[in-house]
Scaffold this motif. Structure first.
Motif, mmCIF file in Angstrom:
data_model
loop_
_atom_site.group_PDB
_atom_site.id
_atom_site.type_symbol
_atom_site.label_atom_id
_atom_site.label_comp_id
_atom_site.label_asym_id
_atom_site.label_seq_id
_atom_site.Cartn_x
_atom_site.Cartn_y
_atom_site.Cartn_z
ATOM 1 N N GLU A 104 -30.882 9.440 -6.143
ATOM 2 C CA GLU A 104 -32.112 10.085 -7.028
ATOM 3 C C GLU A 104 -33.549 9.587 -6.585
ATOM 4 N N PRO A 105 -33.714 8.408 -6.230
ATOM 5 C CA PRO A 105 -34.939 8.146 -5.680
ATOM 6 C C PRO A 105 -35.485 8.681 -4.355
ATOM 7 N N PHE A 106 -34.377 9.351 -3.643
ATOM 8 C CA PHE A 106 -34.865 9.637 -2.363
ATOM 9 C C PHE A 106 -34.649 11.310 -2.193
ATOM 10 N N ALA A 107 -35.638 12.009 -1.523
ATOM 11 C CA ALA A 107 -35.588 13.199 -1.462
ATOM 12 C C ALA A 107 -34.803 13.580 -0.294
ATOM 13 N N MET A 108 -33.550 13.507 -0.646
ATOM 14 C CA MET A 108 -32.346 13.506 0.434
ATOM 15 C C MET A 108 -30.962 14.159 -0.031
ATOM 16 N N SER A 109 -30.213 15.045 0.665
ATOM 17 C CA SER A 109 -29.062 15.397 -0.003
ATOM 18 C C SER A 109 -28.006 14.207 -0.228
ATOM 19 N N LEU A 110 -27.111 14.640 -1.012
ATOM 20 C CA LEU A 110 -25.816 13.714 -1.163
ATOM 21 C C LEU A 110 -25.215 13.398 0.186
ATOM 22 N N PRO A 111 -24.620 14.305 0.823
ATOM 23 C CA PRO A 111 -24.330 14.128 2.250
ATOM 24 C C PRO A 111 -24.823 13.123 3.082
ATOM 25 N N ALA A 112 -26.415 13.190 3.089
ATOM 26 C CA ALA A 112 -27.216 12.475 3.915
ATOM 27 C C ALA A 112 -27.258 10.990 3.490
ATOM 28 N N VAL A 113 -27.399 10.790 2.049
ATOM 29 C CA VAL A 113 -27.033 9.537 1.700
ATOM 30 C C VAL A 113 -25.610 8.788 1.684
ATOM 31 N N SER A 114 -24.672 9.602 1.689
ATOM 32 C CA SER A 114 -23.232 9.322 2.032
ATOM 33 C C SER A 114 -23.093 8.646 3.450
ATOM 34 N N LYS A 115 -23.746 9.239 4.507
ATOM 35 C CA LYS A 115 -23.905 8.744 5.676
ATOM 36 C C LYS A 115 -24.388 7.594 5.920
ATOM 37 N N HIS A 116 -25.396 7.372 5.230
ATOM 38 C CA HIS A 116 -26.425 5.995 5.075
ATOM 39 C C HIS A 116 -25.160 5.188 4.411
ATOM 40 N N LEU A 117 -24.417 5.331 3.591
ATOM 41 C CA LEU A 117 -23.666 4.527 2.687
ATOM 42 C C LEU A 117 -22.260 4.176 3.680
ATOM 43 N N ARG A 118 -21.956 5.187 4.474
ATOM 44 C CA ARG A 118 -20.600 4.786 5.465
ATOM 45 C C ARG A 118 -21.279 3.640 6.379
ATOM 46 N N VAL A 119 -22.558 4.039 6.781
ATOM 47 C CA VAL A 119 -23.197 2.801 7.962
ATOM 48 C C VAL A 119 -23.106 1.475 7.256
ATOM 49 N N LEU A 120 -23.777 1.424 5.921
ATOM 50 C CA LEU A 120 -23.784 0.257 5.404
ATOM 51 C C LEU A 120 -22.283 -0.515 5.124
ATOM 52 N N GLU A 121 -21.378 0.316 4.679
ATOM 53 C CA GLU A 121 -20.104 -0.144 4.452
ATOM 54 C C GLU A 121 -19.233 -0.646 5.665
ATOM 55 N N ARG A 122 -19.564 0.153 6.782
ATOM 56 C CA ARG A 122 -19.067 -0.297 8.062
ATOM 57 C C ARG A 122 -19.494 -1.708 8.544
ATOM 58 N N ALA A 123 -20.760 -1.843 7.988
ATOM 59 C CA ALA A 123 -21.343 -3.083 8.487
ATOM 60 C C ALA A 123 -21.206 -4.133 7.738
ATOM 61 N N GLY A 124 -20.468 -3.899 6.580
ATOM 62 C CA GLY A 124 -19.833 -4.843 5.352
ATOM 63 C C GLY A 124 -21.006 -5.224 4.404
ATOM 64 N N LEU A 125 -22.071 -4.664 4.602
ATOM 65 C CA LEU A 125 -23.206 -4.860 3.604
ATOM 66 C C LEU A 125 -22.893 -4.207 2.282
ATOM 67 N N ILE A 126 -22.032 -3.232 2.053
ATOM 68 C CA ILE A 126 -21.718 -2.711 0.682
ATOM 69 C C ILE A 126 -20.034 -2.710 0.663
ATOM 70 N N ALA A 127 -19.638 -2.558 -0.611
ATOM 71 C CA ALA A 127 -18.343 -2.422 -0.569
ATOM 72 C C ALA A 127 -18.138 -1.175 -1.740
ATOM 73 N N ARG A 128 -17.152 -0.320 -1.672
ATOM 74 C CA ARG A 128 -17.163 0.964 -2.566
ATOM 75 C C ARG A 128 -15.909 0.616 -3.586
ATOM 76 N N GLY A 129 -15.897 0.907 -4.817
ATOM 77 C CA GLY A 129 -14.947 0.881 -5.891
ATOM 78 C C GLY A 129 -13.800 1.990 -5.422
ATOM 79 N N ARG A 130 -12.808 1.826 -5.751
ATOM 80 C CA ARG A 130 -11.510 2.489 -5.359
ATOM 81 C C ARG A 130 -11.457 3.520 -6.572
ATOM 82 N N GLU A 131 -12.101 3.503 -7.654
ATOM 83 C CA GLU A 131 -11.968 4.731 -8.784
ATOM 84 C C GLU A 131 -12.285 5.949 -8.233
ATOM 85 N N ALA A 132 -11.177 6.848 -8.310
ATOM 86 C CA ALA A 132 -11.139 8.154 -7.860
ATOM 87 C C ALA A 132 -12.423 9.000 -7.505
ATOM 88 N N GLN A 133 -13.016 9.256 -8.746
ATOM 89 C CA GLN A 133 -14.113 10.063 -8.623
ATOM 90 C C GLN A 133 -15.562 9.439 -8.416
#
Lengths: 119, 119
Positions: A37-66
């Motif tokens: 929401e706060p970023f002028a950025m597409s969902l795929p672009a944000v998802s890419k950043h989230l993958r970097v953060l997840e791989r670095a162990g800085l975030i974790a993501r829930g296992r709920e399907a959707q």
């Protein structure tokens, strides 16, 4: 590419959007849509950043399907804070020296009535 | 390439050799030769790391013609420490919760004499 954990953490933090995402997660878990929401950025672009953060162990993501909520993993950030601690004495020393210098300058100014001394 | 200061700082810190160089400079100013000693690395390779650190404002280099001593600039590291502070509450909370959980676990074990309870 960095291979050690701390290098991976620092590389992940070297981006203002990723740091803003982490700061947002301090207030609680979020969905990708909420994070985008706060970023002028597409969902795929944000998802890419989230993958970097997840791989670095800085975030974790829930296992709920959707709705896979993102959660801050603060342990990695504690490692960063711990690493900087060894330098604290140096920056405190420098600020102390600066303060002493400014005090001396002010005292000198007072003694000389604010007048400039000759060389 | 990152353009903001904090991103530049984090990118410069995302390398174990550069972090080791900074840690070495805590003990005092050093020449490039002294800094290269503990690493199985050529002087040009070390110089390249120093340029990254200098551009990020993490070190400063003396102006003496031949011997250009490297000095730690701790202000940038203070910015990193300050940035991590906003997350302190989170990691302390998590560790507190972990501690409480372990205490409860120990208490439960004691009450049940170390025997496993049925589901």
């Amino acid at each position: 590419m960095p291979t050690d954990q701390l290098s991976t953490t620092f590389a992940a933090l070297a981006d203002p959007t990723r740091r803003a995402i982490l700061a947002r997660l301090v207030t609680g878990d979020c969905s990708v849509t909420e994070l985008a929401e706060p970023f002028a950025m597409s969902l795929p672009a944000v998802s890419k950043h989230l993958r970097v953060l997840e791989r670095a162990g800085l975030i974790a993501r829930g296992r709920e399907a959707q709705w896979r909520p993102c959660r801050l993993e603060a342990a990695r950030l504690k490692e960063v804070a711990d690493w900087t601690e060894r330098f604290r004495a140096i920056w405190e020393q420098r600020f102390d020296r600066l303060e002493t210098y400014l005090q001396q300058l002010t005292a000198k100014e007072k003694r000389h009535g604010g007048k400039k001394r000759g060389q």
